[in-house]
Design an enzyme around this catalytic site. Structure first.
Site, mmCIF file in Angstrom:
data_model
loop_
_atom_site.group_PDB
_atom_site.id
_atom_site.type_symbol
_atom_site.label_atom_id
_atom_site.label_comp_id
_atom_site.label_asym_id
_atom_site.label_seq_id
_atom_site.Cartn_x
_atom_site.Cartn_y
_atom_site.Cartn_z
ATOM 1 N N GLU A 45 8.289 2.324 12.395
ATOM 2 C CA GLU A 45 9.401 3.600 12.023
ATOM 3 C C GLU A 45 8.710 4.582 11.987
ATOM 4 O OE1 GLU A 45 12.341 2.898 9.475
ATOM 5 O OE2 GLU A 45 12.260 0.770 9.665
ATOM 6 N N CYS B 133 12.464 11.428 7.827
ATOM 7 C CA CYS B 133 12.286 11.430 9.473
ATOM 8 C C CYS B 133 13.544 11.275 9.849
ATOM 9 C CB CYS B 133 11.802 9.960 9.849
ATOM 10 S SG CYS B 133 11.975 9.035 8.802
ATOM 11 N N GLU C 89 7.319 17.187 16.254
ATOM 12 C CA GLU C 89 7.795 16.700 14.899
ATOM 13 C C GLU C 89 6.709 17.832 13.682
ATOM 14 O OE1 GLU C 89 9.187 13.296 12.118
ATOM 15 O OE2 GLU C 89 7.030 13.251 12.759
ATOM 16 N N LYS D 105 1.329 -1.221 0.329
ATOM 17 C CA LYS D 105 -0.089 -0.398 0.383
ATOM 18 C C LYS D 105 1.020 1.235 0.325
ATOM 19 C CE LYS D 105 -3.473 2.339 2.910
ATOM 20 N NZ LYS D 105 -2.399 3.297 2.845
#
Ligand SMILES: Cc1cc2nc3c(=O)[nH]c(=O)nc-3n(C[C@H](O)[C@H](O)[C@H](O)COP(=O)(O)OP(=O)(O)OC[C@H]3O[C@@H](n4cnc5c(N)ncnc54)[C@H](O)[C@@H]3O)c2cc1C
Length: 1020
Positions: free
Chosen positions: A778, A812, A912, A697
């Site tokens: 993650e 990231c 973040e 996906k």
């Protein structure tokens, strides 16, 4: 004029070095011996002959390479230390044990230093500066004028070099330009007052320009992007033109120094291009340095000579061997690029000799300048010139200030023109130059060390390098561009796996191919990508357009929108395919991945183009994404071959005990858009090669890239159903898949919110679920980079810039908190903020772009919201101004933004942001810096710039992140080299591209067989 009686060679060999010619060798030996004899008559104090501390230090450094490294590192950091205590601490950290081992008497000195730092630090600093002074002709124009006069009196010409190499901002480049213009003016005025030229200032046609300035292009602009030479040249010319104009006015000569290989083509292109401009066609007098240690130097020199002849533009070529051999070798090996330099010292020597002949054969357009401290290299040039009957004034020798003074004197005495390269400037910023000189003086294979320490006899020093290559243990290089691969360090595993090298966009051919791929793709955009379930293409779903974030009205392609029913169908197809796929041997599965890697490799440019357009990634980042995808395929293939073999757990008589791995079943790969190919590939091929059937996906923003990966894996041989392509919108289908009882593993990379939801959903065990689900998760980061008081700011500033703003901060691993120690905070911030505007913000389809758009309108809105929040709670220190054309096309741009004086409790320091927003924080000391860095919910990447061995050691213990980077940027993990992943809210502690990764998708099984039958067992 002395003319040797040996006849000149008829032609220069097209390939290979000059053949050994006994007659020439005899003449050369005679010439060399004469030079040596004359040198003996002019002994000069040098670094080796100085009595006292230097001589001893140099002696120790040459005896012990480890001590040499420590000593030179100490010299390098010294200018950054502003207190006696700091000097003493670094002295002890660098030299403590080593120095004591070499000389026990030092033990007392080093111990006493802590008690009375001021008594030790002052003299140490003074001694190092005194050493550095040997190589630097002074601090400013006045010293320079004095030196010039001395040189003229001694019959030597001069070329001036202004110390200071790295400029990180326009302001620093302006200052460098100002200093150059100032030197041209003041020295010209002084020379007008003393018009009498020295011996070396007169060529065959009369006086030469006495004012001779050497410039390094890296100091002329912070905007040097080797992948974008066109724009770099435009920027460089802005500051070069005033220098050339002033040179015309004052009758000066300008030399272009040559720096690292990545700037070589750019420097040559700039040189030609600016001299073709009408105002510089006839003047000023110019020259350029070429490096014989480069394999392609001959090609460049021939091209330059042809250009000069065609244009009727005389020029000087300074032939050097080259000053950056170690770094060129190391960097090329690190990147697995062809090593551009010869690998053996005699090859550089032999090439120098061949190019020397090429120069001497073309003195109608070039004036050769032989810049070498090697007596053989100089003697060879003289003999070849004599063979050709060339007037000795038609060429010159060049040598560095503070080095090889005896040779300078001997050459002059032999009737040759000698020019001294005089570096001037502040000693402390010029430390890089000093360290290069130290290295040159102590290099194992260097002429200076071999002669000055008596390691080689005169006869050995005069030996022909080609003969050395033929007779020695070293084989001559084929010149076919050896790909250097670092030999594994001790304890490292066999290098089964090799990383795919990134594209070297400094090469024009690579840029042309990338441009062509982008143009070709632009012509065939709009492809429709159906779902692929159980090997069947499902074409009758709604299609969603995927757009270019830089120009949202450009549709890259359309993807079919999967439904809940499609998700169920995909799970059923995967379940059905699983038994056969599991039964396929590990080797066969691995071979499919390796074929996929080859396919990706051959289509690299086309794939890069798609990533550039669909994900808005700049060229270099897109290319890195493709490399990483290739690496994941090859690395996991190699890992599966290893894990596919049962491992004996313990050897015991009468029982055969093994452990092996079996796949879990059906895995779902849920990928983000920020590494649209590589992370998707990693999440997909890891479970796949482990024998699971996979539902892939991709992120909705980059589903066309997902379709490309699907096609590639199918073409490589993945059977129907073993892999299914299911792009879809929203979290509903993802949640459904995660919770599905027939799903056994989930590989996820994405946001913290989604990751935590997946973790929770997967923890439930609905009826019909066979296995406890495994989640590889993650998530994000709030990554910090600490800048210590003694950090090398020339390195830390560019690293911080690219870590924070590369791909618009959407990695990231990206830097979002820059923690700077109080002692360097103001200095760092001033330079850093001045450097920020040099970031090229633009369309990623252009090669020089570093910061492109963010991925979509939602992301743009969210990041802009954080910027508003930042304005309320911290100090807006810098924000880029976006060019109107970027926003006019509706691109999702966010201006890169820096907030200073950010406090730990500020929202922008905690959450973040996933965009180009950087929070700069001040830390009192390292204790506070580590506390700030560790005080986040996340633990993904982190870094420290420091030149203190103890601080670096401490970071390894106390800076708790999954990936810690020391003295480098904090992004750009490479498969296997930097296994990637973190803990806390950054993830479950798994390491993509690491050795333990595949095991996440398998169950271990142990098998014990009793081999003792009827009292006998096979031999083990
Ligand atoms: C006036 C002047 C100007 C200079 N300008 C420049 C410049 O613009 N750009 C620049 O790069 N350098 C420049 N240099 C530095 C110059 O490159 C070094 O001083 C020079 O390489 C030392 O060569 P040598 O012939 O004096 O010594 P040698 O001892 O004969 O040669 C040493 C050189 O051999 C090469 N070498 C060492 N080990 C190996 C190996 N294993 N395999 C292959 N080659 C090896 C390296 O180039 C090394 O520097 C300049 C030097 C002078 C004197």
């Amino acid at each position: 004029m002395a003319t040797s009686n040996v006849s000149p060679p008829s032609t220069l060999p097209e390939t290979g070095f000059l053949p050994v010619d006994p007659a020439l060798e005899a003449a050369l030996r005679a010439k060399g011996e004469k030079l040596f004899a004359r040198m003996a008559a002019h002994p000069t104090p040098g670094i080796f002959s100085k009595k006292g501390a230097y001589a001893r230090l140099m002696d120790w450094a040459m005896q012990d390479p480890a001590f040499k490294t420590q000593l030179f590192r100490f010299v390098d950091v010294l200018p950054a230390l502003d207190s006696s205590a700091e000097i003493v601490r670094h002295l002890q950290e660098y030299l403590g044990d080593k120095a004591v081992a070499l000389n026990p008497a030092l033990k007392t000195g080093l111990a006493a230093a802590s008690l009375a730092p001021a008594l030790v630090a002052g003299p140490v600093k003074a001694q190092v500066l005194d050493m550095a002074k040997q190589f630097v002709a002074g601090a400013g124009p006045d010293d320079l004028i004095k030196q010039l006069r001395l040189n003229t009196r001694a019959g030597r010409a001069t070329t001036i070099d202004l110390l200071g190499e790295t400029v990180v901002s326009e302001a620093e480049a302006d200052e460098f330009l100002r200093r150059n213009l100032e030197v041209l003016d003041t020295v010209a005025a002084a020379l007008r007052a003393a018009p009498e030229p020295g011996f070396s200032d007169v060529g065959p046609a009369g006086p030469l320009p006495r004012l001779n300035l050497s410039v390094k292009i890296s100091a002329l602009t912070p905007d040097v992007h080797p992948a974008d030479p066109e724009n770099s040249i435009v920027a460089l010319k802005e500051r070069l033109r005033p220098i050339l104009r002033r040179a015309i006015e004052v009758g000066a000569f300008i030399n272009f120094d040559m720096e690292s290989y990545k700037l070589k083509d750019l420097t040559l292109a700039l040189f030609r291009s600016i001299l073709e401009e009408a105002e510089f066609r006839a003047g000023p007098a110019v020259g350029i340095a070429l490096q014989a240690y480069l394999r392609d130097c001959e090609r460049d020199l021939r091209a330059l000579i042809a250009w000069a002849r065609e244009r009727g533009r005389p020029l000087t070529v300074r032939l050097v061997k080259g000053a950056y051999w170690d770094s060129e070798t190391i960097l090329a090996r690190q990147r697995d690029w062809p090593v551009p330099v010869w690998s053996h010292k005699p090859e550089s020597d032999a090439n120098f000799e061949k190019l020397c002949v090429l120069l001497l054969d073309n003195t109608d357009v070039v004036t050769p300048a032989f810049a070498s401290h090697n007596v053989r290299s100089c003697a060879h040039a003289i003999v070849q010139a004599e063979r050709r009957g060339i007037d000795p004034r038609a060429y010159e020798f060049q040598a560095l200030y503070g080095m090889a003074d005896e040779l300078k004197a001997a050459l002059q005495q032999s009737g040759h023109r000698v020019r001294e390269y005089c570096a001037v400037g502040q000693l402390l910023p010029g430390m890089a130059y000093f360290v290069r000189r130290l290295l040159e003086n102590t290099s194992n294979e260097g002429f200076l060390r071999q002669r000055n320490t008596g390691e080689a006899t005169q006869e050995q020093l005069l030996r022909n390098p080609v003969e050395l290559l033929q007779t020695g243990t070293r084989k001559p290089d084929t010149g076919k561009g050896e790909i250097g691969k670092a030999s594994p360090v001790s304890g490292a595993r066999d290098p089964v796996f090799r990383n795919a090298p990134n594209t070297d966009y400094t090469l024009a051919a690579a840029r042309t191919r990338q441009r062509a791929a982008l143009e070709a793709l632009a012509l065939r955009l709009g492809r429709k990508c159906p779902l692929i379930i159980g090997g069947r293409k499902i074409t009758d779903r709604d299609y969603v357009p995927s757009v270019n974030p830089a120009r949202p009205n450009q549709v890259v392609g359309h993807w079919a929108k999967g439904t809940l029913a499609d998700a169920d169908a995909a799970v059923a197809a995967a379940r059905a395919a699983f038994p056969a796929w599991r039964a396929t041997s590990a080797d066969a599965r691995a071979a499919i991945l390796e074929r996929a890697a080859d396919l990706l490799e051959t289509r690299r440019m086309e794939i890069n183009a798609l990533i550039i357009l669909e994900a808005g990634k700049p060229w270099v980042e897109a290319d890195g994404d493709t490399s990483e995808a290739i690496d994941f395929c090859r690395f996991y293939a190699a890992e599966m071959r290893r894990l596919g073999r049962p491992e004996i757990t313990q050897r015991t008589p009468g029982e055969h005990c093994t452990q092996l791995w079996t796949p879990r079943g059906v895995a779902v790969a849920i990928a983000p858009w920020n590494f649209p190919l590589s992370i998707l590939t990693g999440l997909t091929v890891a479970p796949l090669v482990a024998g699971n059937a996979v539902i892939m996906k991709p992120a909705r923003q980059t589903s066309i890239i997902g379709a490309l990966l699907m096609d590639t894996l199918v073409e490589a041989g993945v059977p129907p159903g073993a892999l299914n392509y299911l792009p879809c919108v929203g979290g509903e289908i993802g949640n459904h898949l995660v919770a599905h009882p027939q799903v056994d593993a989930i590989a996820f990379t994405g946001s913290r919110a989604v990751g935590c939801k997946i973790w929770e959903l997967a923890g439930r065990t609905p009826p019909g679920q066979a296995n406890l689900k495994k989640v590889v998760c993650e998530m994000g980061g709030k990554n910090a980079l600490i800048v210590d008081n003694d950090a090398d700011l020339d390195e830390a500033i560019p690293a911080a810039l690219s870590s924070a703003f590369g791909y618009s901060g959407q990695k990231c691993s990206a830097l979002s908190r820059l923690v700077v120690l109080a002692g360097v905070y103001d200095r760092f911030l001033e330079r850093f903020l001045a450097a920020c505007p040099t970031l090229p913000v633009g369309d990623p389809a252009l090669p020089g772009t570093v910061v492109g758009p963010v991925i979509d309108g939602d992301a743009q809105k969210k990041i802009l919201g954080y910027i508003e929040q930042g304005k309320k709670e911290a100090r807006l220190a810098w924000q880029a101004r976006l060019a109107p054309e970027l926003t006019a096309a509706g691109g999702y741009y966010v201006p890169p933004t820096v907030f200073a004086d950010v406090q730990p409790e500020h929202v922008i320091a905690r959450e973040e942001i996933f965009g180009p927003v950087l929070a700069v924080m001040k830390a009192r000391d390292l204790d506070e810096a580590f506390a700030l860095a560790n005080g986040a919910d996340y633990a993904l990447t982190g870094g420290l710039f420091s030149r203190s061995p103890s601080a670096l050691e401490r970071a390894q213990r106390e800076f708790l992140v999954g990936n810690l980077y020391l003295n480098r940027g904090i992004t750009g993990a490479v498969v296997e080299r930097h296994p990637f992943g973190g803990f806390k809210m950054s993830g479950g502690g798994t390491k993509a591209g690491g050795r333990e990764y595949l095991q996440n998708f398998m169950f271990p099984r142990a098998i014990a067989e009793n081999t003792l039958r009827r009292g006998f067992a096979p031999e083990e």
